[in-house]
Design an enzyme around this catalytic site. Structure first.
Site, PDB file in Angstrom:
ATOM      1  N   LYS A 184      51.003   1.716  57.086  1.00 29.15           N
ATOM      2  CA  LYS A 184      52.090   2.711  57.739  1.00 29.15           C
ATOM      3  C   LYS A 184      53.825   1.605  58.172  1.00 29.15           C
ATOM      4  O   LYS A 184      54.301   0.380  58.222  1.00 29.15           O
ATOM      5  CB  LYS A 184      51.540   2.338  59.464  1.00 29.15           C
ATOM      6  CG  LYS A 184      52.837   3.962  60.027  1.00 29.15           C
ATOM      7  CD  LYS A 184      52.776   3.807  62.071  1.00 29.15           C
ATOM      8  CE  LYS A 184      54.113   2.803  61.809  1.00 29.15           C
ATOM      9  NZ  LYS A 184      55.665   3.390  61.350  1.00 29.15           N
ATOM     10  N   CYS A 294      64.416 -11.283  61.103  1.00 27.60           N
ATOM     11  CA  CYS A 294      63.934 -12.151  62.376  1.00 27.60           C
ATOM     12  C   CYS A 294      64.347 -13.954  61.775  1.00 27.60           C
ATOM     13  O   CYS A 294      64.475 -14.464  62.854  1.00 27.60           O
ATOM     14  CB  CYS A 294      62.262 -12.338  62.006  1.00 27.60           C
ATOM     15  SG  CYS A 294      61.943 -12.025  60.265  1.00 27.60           S
TER      16      CYS A 294
HETATM   17  P1  NAD Z   1      60.221  -2.611  65.593  1.00 25.64           P
HETATM   18  O1  NAD Z   1      58.958  -3.335  66.463  1.00 25.64           O
HETATM   19  O2  NAD Z   1      60.193  -1.604  66.334  1.00 25.64           O
HETATM   20  O3  NAD Z   1      59.465  -1.787  64.709  1.00 25.64           O
HETATM   21  C1  NAD Z   1      58.353  -1.687  63.990  1.00 25.64           C
HETATM   22  C2  NAD Z   1      57.366  -1.375  62.981  1.00 25.64           C
HETATM   23  O4  NAD Z   1      56.137  -0.639  64.582  1.00 25.64           O
HETATM   24  C3  NAD Z   1      58.060  -0.447  62.807  1.00 25.64           C
HETATM   25  O5  NAD Z   1      56.864   0.197  61.735  1.00 25.64           O
HETATM   26  C4  NAD Z   1      57.426   0.856  63.725  1.00 25.64           C
HETATM   27  O6  NAD Z   1      57.328   2.763  63.397  1.00 25.64           O
HETATM   28  C5  NAD Z   1      56.139   0.563  64.610  1.00 25.64           C
HETATM   29  N1  NAD Z   1      55.727   0.812  65.668  1.00 25.64           N
HETATM   30  C6  NAD Z   1      57.165   0.811  66.476  1.00 25.64           C
HETATM   31  N2  NAD Z   1      56.512   1.277  68.321  1.00 25.64           N
HETATM   32  C7  NAD Z   1      55.519   1.642  67.576  1.00 25.64           C
HETATM   33  C8  NAD Z   1      54.486   1.734  68.873  1.00 25.64           C
HETATM   34  N3  NAD Z   1      54.445   1.996  69.930  1.00 25.64           N
HETATM   35  N4  NAD Z   1      52.857   1.937  68.342  1.00 25.64           N
HETATM   36  C9  NAD Z   1      53.142   1.479  66.255  1.00 25.64           C
HETATM   37  N5  NAD Z   1      53.611   1.403  66.036  1.00 25.64           N
HETATM   38  C10 NAD Z   1      54.956   0.893  66.613  1.00 25.64           C
HETATM   39  O7  NAD Z   1      61.262  -3.095  64.943  1.00 25.64           O
HETATM   40  P2  NAD Z   1      61.728  -2.421  64.076  1.00 25.64           P
HETATM   41  O8  NAD Z   1      63.400  -2.106  64.571  1.00 25.64           O
HETATM   42  O9  NAD Z   1      61.211  -1.793  62.861  1.00 25.64           O
HETATM   43  O10 NAD Z   1      62.078  -4.653  63.489  1.00 25.64           O
HETATM   44  C11 NAD Z   1      63.159  -5.746  64.213  1.00 25.64           C
HETATM   45  C12 NAD Z   1      62.306  -5.999  65.108  1.00 25.64           C
HETATM   46  O11 NAD Z   1      60.933  -6.993  63.448  1.00 25.64           O
HETATM   47  C13 NAD Z   1      63.057  -7.508  65.145  1.00 25.64           C
HETATM   48  O12 NAD Z   1      62.222  -7.486  66.392  1.00 25.64           O
HETATM   49  C14 NAD Z   1      62.625  -8.723  63.693  1.00 25.64           C
HETATM   50  O13 NAD Z   1      63.172  -9.796  64.297  1.00 25.64           O
HETATM   51  C15 NAD Z   1      61.253  -8.367  63.692  1.00 25.64           C
HETATM   52  N6  NAD Z   1      61.017  -9.005  62.231  1.00 25.64           N
HETATM   53  C16 NAD Z   1      59.962 -10.064  62.535  1.00 25.64           C
HETATM   54  C17 NAD Z   1      59.890 -10.817  61.317  1.00 25.64           C
HETATM   55  C18 NAD Z   1      58.758 -11.556  61.204  1.00 25.64           C
HETATM   56  O14 NAD Z   1      58.267 -12.170  60.166  1.00 25.64           O
HETATM   57  N7  NAD Z   1      58.938 -12.938  62.377  1.00 25.64           N
HETATM   58  C19 NAD Z   1      60.164  -9.748  59.551  1.00 25.64           C
HETATM   59  C20 NAD Z   1      60.932  -8.788  60.092  1.00 25.64           C
HETATM   60  C21 NAD Z   1      61.661  -8.133  61.119  1.00 25.64           C
END
Ligand code: NAD
Length: 490
Positions: A184, A294
């Site tokens: 997803k 991140c």
């Molecule tokens: P997010 O947590 O809002 O969303 C990430 C994913 O989760 C998306 O696909 C979103 O649709 C889904 N999602 C959101 N709420 C959900 C729920 N309740 N149930 C299931 N899925 C859900 O994060 P974002 O804004 O898309 O990305 C940015 C974040 O990701 C930042 O905190 C960043 O640091 C982190 N990130 C981490 C890494 C890593 O490898 N550590 C890499 C890239 C991004």
């Protein structure tokens, strides 16, 4: 970049769900809009998956698992290698597609195609190297066999900031290990994953091995999949609060979980650093992906004796950065993903300035279409400022001075996150001490970008569980079996 070329590319990206090897619309026919953050314009309508679609995708992944997990490792490997080759041929298409749906400058999207592609090549190489061991018990009474097996059908959730690399970093090890997946992608950037699924299909992916659900209802889709007892693994990349909620939902099924969560990277510059290298590393660590990584350096912790000079040099560079659509030549700073991200950057900067930080460059959102925020430098940021506590996820470089090594360590570790740290020093012993003293899963010692498909990427503390990439990456998708047999001579 001609608009016609963009239209043609977008028209070729599927707008449907990919389930069981078929492209099909969502249950009930719902769709949603994907926008270009540089213009706000709708660039594509895609299917909006429901819980029913999620169940169908799980059924497909479960059905495909017996034959995919029994497919020889060499064949799984060769599929990934063909995908790597095809991605190189289509590199320009994927780069442009990412810039259109996510906004980053084209040069950076090309970099992501290279980086994302490396996971396909790396795990193509790892698949035939899944090994076990065989040997006598210490008492000599039997023989122990330790073997590795794919965990089963997996659910993969990816964020919007690296639409290709976050998908390949999960799909490649899963497929290499013999797992089938439902993926997803983020609702903001679903197109790259759809195009990548199409690419996998072109190079011979069997039906049901990879299933793609695009949706505006992440929660609804996830709540239909996570309780399914046939699911064996959840791999999530995204923010820490969503990761924490998903861990709770994964608990009843005792799912294997990999969590790549948020970061708040310290970038520590000692008085004995090579300042030219530190400035170069700082620019990469801060402004890559318009600060939306991140691994982005969030807090520049700089020795007081060089803080002024460092500030002057980065400010000069930041003022020279060109802001604009990622498709325009020479642009270093594209749009942020949406207006919420602009407001966040804006309010973090205001809070720091209110507390006494000084504005050196930028500091404002751009008027007009798209979600733009100026590249910004704030210096002398006082402890307690929100910008030191929160992931900025924008082009804002915040500088905090320090006086000695202990203070640098204290400031560096003053966060619940522990993804990556950066340290600049020419003193070898100090560098070695910092490896021990900074509590992060990764460190750039005199480098500003650490990501590499051959390295174990992942965090400590609130930044996550598990590793992606490296020799470790495939083990996230394997489970161990130990078998005891009697000593054949007794
Ligand atoms: P997010 O947590 O809002 O969303 C990430 C994913 O989760 C998306 O696909 C979103 O649709 C889904 N999602 C959101 N709420 C959900 C729920 N309740 N149930 C299931 N899925 C859900 O994060 P974002 O804004 O898309 O990305 C940015 C974040 O990701 C930042 O905190 C960043 O640091 C982190 N990130 C981490 C890494 C890593 O490898 N550590 C890499 C890239 C991004």
């Amino acid at each position: 970049m001609s608009n016609e070329r963009e239209q043609q590319l977008l028209a070729g990206v599927p707008g449907d769900l990919f389930v069981g090897g078929n492209w099909r619309s969502a249950h009930g026919g719902g769709t949603f809009e994907v926008r270009n953050p540089a213009t706000g314009a709708v660039i594509k309508q895609v299917a909006d998956a429901t819980g029913e679609d999620a169940k169908a995708a799980m059924d497909a992944a479960v059905e495909a698992f017996p034959s995919w997990s029994a497919t020889p490792a060499r064949e799984r490997s060769e599929l990934l290698r063909r995908a790597f080759g095809r991605l190189q041929e289509r590199a320009e298409d994927f780069a442009l597609l990412m810039t259109l749906e996510m906004g980053k400058p084209l040069a950076e999207s090309r970099g992501e195609v290279t980086y994302g592609g490396e996971f396909l090549r790396w795990f193509a190489e790892e698949a035939p190297r899944i090994q076990g061991r065989y040997g006598p018990t210490p008492e000599g009474t039997g023989q122990m066999i330790v073997s590795q097996h794919p965990v089963g059908p997996c659910y993969l959730i990816t964020p919007w900031n690296f639409p290709l690399a976050m998908a390949t970093r999960k799909i490649a090890p899963a497929l290499a290990a013999g797992c089938t997946v439902v993926i997803k992608p983020a609702g903001l950037t679903p197109l790259t994953t759809l195009a990548f699924a199409q690419l996998l299909e072109e190079v011979g992916l069997p039906a049901g091995v990879v299933n793609v659900l695009t949706t505006t209802s992440s929660r609804g889709v996830s709540e239909a999949i996570l309780p399914d007892e046939r699911l064996r693994k959840l791999s999530f990349t995204g923010s820490t609060p969503v990761g924490q909620a998903l861990l709770k939902q994964a608990a009843p099924g005792v799912l294997r979980t990999s969590m790549e969560l948020g970061g708040n990277a310290p970038f520590v510059i000692f008085e004995d650093a090579d300042l030219d290298k530190a400035v170069e590393g700082a620019m990469a660590a801060k402004f890559r992906n318009v600060g939306q990584a991140c691994t982005a350096a969030n807090r520049f912790i700089v020795h007081r004796s060089v803080a002024g000079e460092f500030t002057r040099r980065v400010t000069e560079k930041v003022k020279a950065m060109q802001v604009g659509r990622g498709t325009e030549d020479g642009v270093a700073i594209g749009p942020l993903i949406d207006d919420r991200a602009v407001h966040k950057a804006s309010s973090l900067v205001s809070d720091a300035l209110d507390r006494g930080a000084t504005l050196q460059a930028g500091g404002a959102a751009l008027e007009g279409e798209g979600s733009f925020y100026q590249p910004t430098v704030v210096a002398d940021v006082p402890e307690g400022s929100e910008i030191l506590r929160e992931e900025i996820f924008g082009p804002v470089l915040a500088i905090v001075p320090f006086d000695d090594e202990d203070e640098a360590v204290r400031l560096g570790n003053n966060t619940e996150y522990g993804l990556v740290s950066y340290v600049y020093t020419e003193n070898l012993s100090r560098g070695q001490r910092m490896i021990d003293r900074l509590a992060t899963g990764m460190m750039g010692l005199n480098v500003g970008v650490v990501s590499n498909a051959a390295a174990p990427f992942g965090g400590w503390k609130f930044s996550g569980i598990g590793r992606e990439g490296g020799a470790e990456g495939i083990h996230e998708y394997l489970q161990t079996k130990y078998t005891l047999t009697p000593d054949p001579y007794r």
